[in-house]
Design an enzyme around this catalytic site. Structure first.
Site, short mmCIF file in Angstrom:
data_model
loop_
_atom_site.label_atom_id
_atom_site.label_comp_id
_atom_site.label_asym_id
_atom_site.label_seq_id
_atom_site.Cartn_x
_atom_site.Cartn_y
_atom_site.Cartn_z
N ASP A 179 -33.75 63.04 47.07
CA ASP A 179 -32.37 62.27 47.35
C ASP A 179 -32.44 61.02 48.44
O ASP A 179 -31.59 60.77 48.89
CB ASP A 179 -31.45 63.25 48.04
CG ASP A 179 -31.67 63.66 49.60
OD1 ASP A 179 -33.07 63.52 50.01
OD2 ASP A 179 -30.71 63.98 50.14
N GLU A 180 -33.51 60.52 48.38
CA GLU A 180 -33.96 59.21 49.64
C GLU A 180 -34.62 58.41 48.74
O GLU A 180 -35.49 58.59 48.00
CB GLU A 180 -34.36 59.79 50.69
CG GLU A 180 -35.57 60.44 50.55
CD GLU A 180 -36.13 60.77 51.98
OE1 GLU A 180 -36.18 60.02 52.99
OE2 GLU A 180 -36.68 62.10 52.07
N ASP B 44 -30.10 58.38 52.08
CA ASP B 44 -30.31 59.69 51.95
C ASP B 44 -29.20 60.58 51.74
O ASP B 44 -28.20 60.36 52.47
CB ASP B 44 -31.09 60.26 53.19
CG ASP B 44 -31.48 61.78 53.15
OD1 ASP B 44 -32.70 62.05 53.30
OD2 ASP B 44 -30.66 62.62 52.97
P1 TTP Z 1 -32.77 66.61 52.83
O1 TTP Z 1 -32.45 65.25 52.33
O2 TTP Z 1 -33.67 66.77 53.73
O3 TTP Z 1 -31.46 67.43 53.18
P2 TTP Z 1 -29.92 67.57 52.47
O4 TTP Z 1 -29.71 66.09 51.61
O5 TTP Z 1 -29.57 68.67 51.94
O6 TTP Z 1 -29.16 67.34 53.83
P3 TTP Z 1 -28.97 65.86 54.69
O7 TTP Z 1 -27.57 65.65 54.72
O8 TTP Z 1 -29.44 66.42 56.06
O9 TTP Z 1 -29.84 64.89 54.27
O10 TTP Z 1 -33.32 67.15 51.32
C1 TTP Z 1 -32.78 66.85 50.08
C2 TTP Z 1 -32.84 68.16 49.12
O11 TTP Z 1 -34.10 68.76 49.10
C3 TTP Z 1 -31.76 69.19 49.79
O12 TTP Z 1 -30.69 69.16 49.39
C4 TTP Z 1 -32.66 70.35 49.19
C5 TTP Z 1 -34.16 70.21 49.11
N1 TTP Z 1 -34.99 70.44 50.23
C6 TTP Z 1 -35.57 71.90 49.80
O13 TTP Z 1 -35.50 72.50 48.72
N2 TTP Z 1 -36.42 72.18 50.92
C7 TTP Z 1 -36.35 71.78 52.16
O14 TTP Z 1 -37.02 72.27 53.06
C8 TTP Z 1 -35.72 70.57 52.51
C9 TTP Z 1 -35.78 69.85 53.86
C10 TTP Z 1 -35.23 70.22 51.26
MG MG Z 2 -30.38 64.23 52.13
#
Ligand code: TTP
Ligand code: MG
Length: 397
Positions: free
Chosen positions: A107-108, A9
């Protein structure tokens, strides 16, 4: 063969890309999301840099609240195209480590590395190499979890974010899970959390030791599911090619709305946008969900499932308008509307469930998609939508 799953992720994905593309944002508080409009903005935060997280800002927080906490942060509107481009690049890198990949969101992804990890000498080396290769080729940072099951790998990737690498071997799964809070379990939500807590279950270890029978008596199938996960039992395989669990589009109005025609017009717009993305990704979905947030922030969702998956705009529209018409908002105004499809599958034949207008409608959809692809977003639209101007946000489930 021993099963080994890797979950990857990206860290603060959208915000990290903004910091990459705009060097002046590096090390700063970056909030990606709706326009804060000096604290009066009505949308939500998509994500924010880790610097901003120290001030309590997080995904899905109202942007007005983020602004109150950090008026001096850099606020950036999401650039979906750029993020998708980067996502594709990362997924391509992942394919060098295993052919068994299940992208879960932008992103995962899960990778089954059971057989390929030998090529890297050790599981740890594979984990380090994947992170290094992503960093070398994109300058972005990923967190990785490696474990015998999807559930544990996903928890592991989150545990030492940012820049984490957590490996859990099969003999340590129970000890690894035991001290963690039950809110980390898939399926434990706002409703079940207090119910479990009232039974004296606070950690995954408490749950693992609790009577399986009592859990089933109280929670039915979900009880067994919780107990299994808590005891490290999760037999789900990495499913190749099944990407997002759901795709949805939503819009927060500038001003709460009550006029039915205007609301329906917005719903049609969202349905078309949703259908377009589904077709672009060659997805179909079996469950349609309508989300409605009223002026007092109460939020409702209505879903309908079908035996066969769909992606044609007209079918989505019909179902959504139908659900909306039978929803009683008790005279309250609407703040947000959203539509989504879940239980996704790749491609497949068109359905006979709604046979009739389908073929013609699909042709129209495809022509609209092609014209927009070639001449831009505003080149063509349906007559019923020409008054609608929205920025629909990509949201995650
Ligand atoms: P995430 O992987 O949940 O968050 P992140 O990558 O920003 O942070 P982390 O380091 O905790 O993983 O989500 C991936 C992307 O999805 C995030 O950058 C933006 C988008 N997203 C939204 O648009 N709305 C949301 O509610 C979430 C959780 C994510
Ligand atoms: Mg992320």
């Amino acid at each position: 063969m021993e099963k080994i799953i890797l979950h990857l992720d990206m860290d603060a994905f959208f915000a990290a890309i903004e910091q990459l593309d705009n060097p002046q944002f590096r090390g700063k508080l970056v909030v990606v999301g709706a326009d804060p409009r000096g604290g009066k903005g009505r949308g939500v935060v998509s994500t924010c840099s880790y610097e901003a997280r120290e001030f309590g800002i997080h995904s899905a927080m109202p942007i007005s609240q983020a602004y109150k906490r950090c008026p001096h942060a850099v606020y950036v509107f999401p650039r979906g195209k750029r993020y998708s481009e980067m996502s594709k690049k990362i997924m391509k890198i992942l394919h060098r480590f295993s052919p068994d990949i299940e992208p879960v969101s932008i992103d995962e992804a899960f990778l089954n590395i059971s057989s390929t990890c030998k090529l890297f000498g050790s599981v740890e080396n594979l984990g380090k190499s994947i992170k290094k290769m992503i960093h070398d080729e994109t300058q972005l940072i990923a967190s990785v979890g490696i474990a015998p099951s999807k559930f544990v790998a996903k928890i592991a990737s989150d545990l030492e974010k940012p820049d984490g690498l957590v490996i859990v071997d099969k003999d340590h799964v129970i000890d690894f899970l035991a001290p963690l809070e039950i809110s980390r379990l898939w399926g434990v939500g706002k409703k079940t959390l207090p119910q479990l807590q009232s039974l004296g279950i606070h950690t995954i270890g408490d749950l693992a030791r609790y009577s399986q029978k009592k859990l089933i008596d109280q929670f039915g199938k979900a009880g067994l599911h919780f107990w299994n996960l808590a005891n490290g039992i999760d037999a789900r395989e990495v499913e190749r090619h099944v990407a997002a669990k759901s795709i949805s589009k939503e819009v927060t109005f500038d001003v709460d709305k009550s006029n039915r025609d205007e609301l329906c017009e917005t719903l049609l717009y969202l349905c078309n946008e949703l259908a377009r993305e589904m077709r672009k990704k060659n997805y179909k979905g079996r469950t349609i969900t309508l989300k409605i947030r009223l002026e007092d922030f109460s939020t409702f969702s209505r879903s309908k499932s079908f035996s066969q998956a769909i992606n044609a705009s007209n079918l989505i529209r019909e179902q959504v308008v139908d659900m909306f018409s039978s929803f009683d908002r008790k005279g309250k105004k609407v703040r947000l509307l959203g539509v989504g499809l879940s239980h996704l599958q790749i491609g497949g034949g068109q359905i006979d469930l709604f046979e009739g207008s389908d073929k013609q409608e699909n042709k129209i959809d495809r022509v609209i998609d092609q014209v927009r692809e070639k001449f831009g977003e505003k080149a063509i639209t349906r007559a019923s939508l020409i008054h609608t101007q929205h920025d629909s946000q990509w949201i995650r489930d």
